[in-house]
Design an enzyme around this catalytic site. Sequence first.
Site, PDB file in Angstrom:
ATOM      1  CD  GLU A  21      86.154 -36.901-105.302  1.00 51.45           C
ATOM      2  OE1 GLU A  21      85.663 -37.767-104.970  1.00 51.45           O
ATOM      3  OE2 GLU A  21      85.781 -36.200-106.113  1.00 51.45           O
ATOM      4  CG  ASP A  56      79.800 -44.672-104.099  1.00 56.86           C
ATOM      5  OD1 ASP A  56      80.305 -44.006-105.040  1.00 56.86           O
ATOM      6  OD2 ASP A  56      79.548 -44.583-103.070  1.00 56.86           O
TER       7      ASP A  56
END
Length: 275
Positions: free
Chosen positions: A53, A64
């Site tokens: 990714e 995140d």
Amino acid sequence: MNGNLRLLADTLARAKRENRAALITYMTAGFPTVGDGIAATQAMLNSGADIVEIGLPHSDPVLDGPVIQAADDIALRAGVRIADVIRTVREAYQATGKPILVMSYWNPIDKYGPERFGSELAEAGGAGCILPDLPVEESALWRETAARHGLATVFVAAPNTTDERLRELTTAGTGFVYASSLMGVTGTRDATGSSADALVRRIRATTDLPVCVGIGISDAAQAARTARFADGVIVASVLVKAVLDAPDAAAGTAIVAELTAELSRATRRHAESSW
């Protein structure tokens, strides 16, 4: 040129035939520089990662944790643009022939233009996108674009996702389903969520798509445990942190390669399990 959805599917199917979990790793595009990020990505793919990714840096990566937020900030301060993300995908794919996904929040793609982004990603050899904040009911435009360009659309399921919502995600998604091992933001954990196994079983009741587990997997032991029940093991923050903590980019790339090889061996222990 069509993207590499088929390559992604074939890669996951091959891992299943080999009675192991696929290893999916992550690196932020443009971190610590564009060239160094490409080198780290290629090192992971050459050291046992099946799929990578590439994170599209965002100024407000709400899902995140601090490690990836720090990498995003470094990349954005250096002036990284979507063209650099596409370049990273292209060079990593051309060098290794392995599937490369983009992990992105929806806003940058929406502003860039979904058709433009999908076309450029497919031309670069990309396999698709993971879009953690794109609601299924608002995803038709992107899914149509992705299908037209041969790209996967991967949705994220969490432990608290209802069965009805899981059916919506798995009906709309392609490539694989991203199962979050726990609630919260990305980052390393001392242990993966105990609900991950149950979530994988619930997802499999709704789809034949592979189910790959991520968020909180930070070492070989956790990867090995996850590989017992998941089709793929996704590792991100610990690899980004290795680059953050390294004395220089070359050292970071070497450490990332070493960590990836260790993680790859861990997921391959799946072949030795008795279940």
